[in-house]
Design a protein around this motif. Structure first.
Motif, short mmCIF file in Angstrom:
data_model
loop_
_atom_site.label_atom_id
_atom_site.label_comp_id
_atom_site.label_asym_id
_atom_site.label_seq_id
_atom_site.Cartn_x
_atom_site.Cartn_y
_atom_site.Cartn_z
N PRO A 113 0.82 -1.22 0.00
CA PRO A 113 0.00 0.00 0.00
C PRO A 113 0.85 1.27 0.00
CG PRO A 113 -0.66 -1.49 1.77
CD PRO A 113 0.55 -2.08 1.14
N ASP A 114 2.08 1.18 0.48
CA ASP A 114 2.97 2.34 0.53
C ASP A 114 3.69 2.60 -0.79
OD1 ASP A 114 2.33 2.69 3.23
OD2 ASP A 114 3.96 1.39 3.87
N ASN A 115 3.59 1.68 -1.73
CA ASN A 115 4.28 1.83 -3.01
C ASN A 115 3.38 2.61 -3.97
OD1 ASN A 115 5.82 1.63 -5.29
ND2 ASN A 115 6.22 -0.56 -5.07
N THR A 116 3.35 3.92 -3.78
CA THR A 116 2.44 4.77 -4.55
C THR A 116 2.80 4.80 -6.04
OG1 THR A 116 3.75 6.72 -3.95
CG2 THR A 116 1.84 6.22 -2.57
N ALA A 117 4.08 4.66 -6.37
CA ALA A 117 4.47 4.66 -7.78
C ALA A 117 3.92 3.42 -8.48
CB ALA A 117 5.98 4.72 -7.91
N ALA A 118 4.05 2.25 -7.84
CA ALA A 118 3.52 1.02 -8.45
C ALA A 118 2.00 1.10 -8.55
CB ALA A 118 3.93 -0.19 -7.62
N ARG A 119 1.37 1.57 -7.51
CA ARG A 119 -0.10 1.68 -7.50
C ARG A 119 -0.58 2.54 -8.66
NH1 ARG A 119 -3.05 2.96 -1.93
NH2 ARG A 119 -4.53 1.28 -2.21
#
Length: 145
Positions: A113-119
């Motif tokens: 959930p903290d991987n905003t770039a992947a999201r």
């Protein structure tokens, strides 16, 4: 950009294990050596080298789940080659390849959930969060229309 997804072999595995991500990404991915062990000993995942211009620039792996969905995992693009569209091209190429297999209901992946770039990347490519989780990661799925 034309990348190719090639089997990991005795000729390119060292180039795969030499890939590294930026320090701020290390909480989100494992070293490629870990993924290769998972592929070799786990009996589920299949590894692929991401090649651009004859050079290994990334790594990914894929699997088939019990429900026949295809999973993308272990996506790594070398830090020196990031921000050039390689990750996007890899996900699109692998998604299309997996979705073309018989009886593939969807293509899934998961991320912190903290991987905003992947999201953001996966959402821009049509992956939709399902409310499922895989460990502490969010699951998103793409279905061909």
């Amino acid at each position: 950009m034309t990348i190719s997804l090639e089997p990991v072999t005795k000729d390119n595995w060292r180039a795969c294990t030499a890939l590294s991500v930026r320090p701020d990404q290390r909480d989100f991915v494992n070293d490629v050596a870990h993924y290769l062990c998972l592929c070799h000993y786990g009996g589920l995942w299949r590894p692929l080298a991401v090649v651009l211009g004859g050079e290994v620039v990334g790594f990914c792996m894929w699997a088939v789940d019990d429900d026949r969905s295809r999973w993308i995992g272990g996506l790594v693009v070398d830090a020196s080659r990031q921000r050039a569209g390689i990750g996007r091209a890899t996900v699109v190429a692998l998604r299309e390849r997996l979705a073309a297999e018989p009886d593939c209901p969807n293509v899934a992946l998961s991320y912190s959930p903290d991987n905003t770039a992947a999201r953001a990347l996966y959402a821009s490519l049509g992956f939709v969060e399902t409310g499922e989780t895989e460990g502490d990661e969010i699951v998103a799925r793409w279905t061909a229309s």
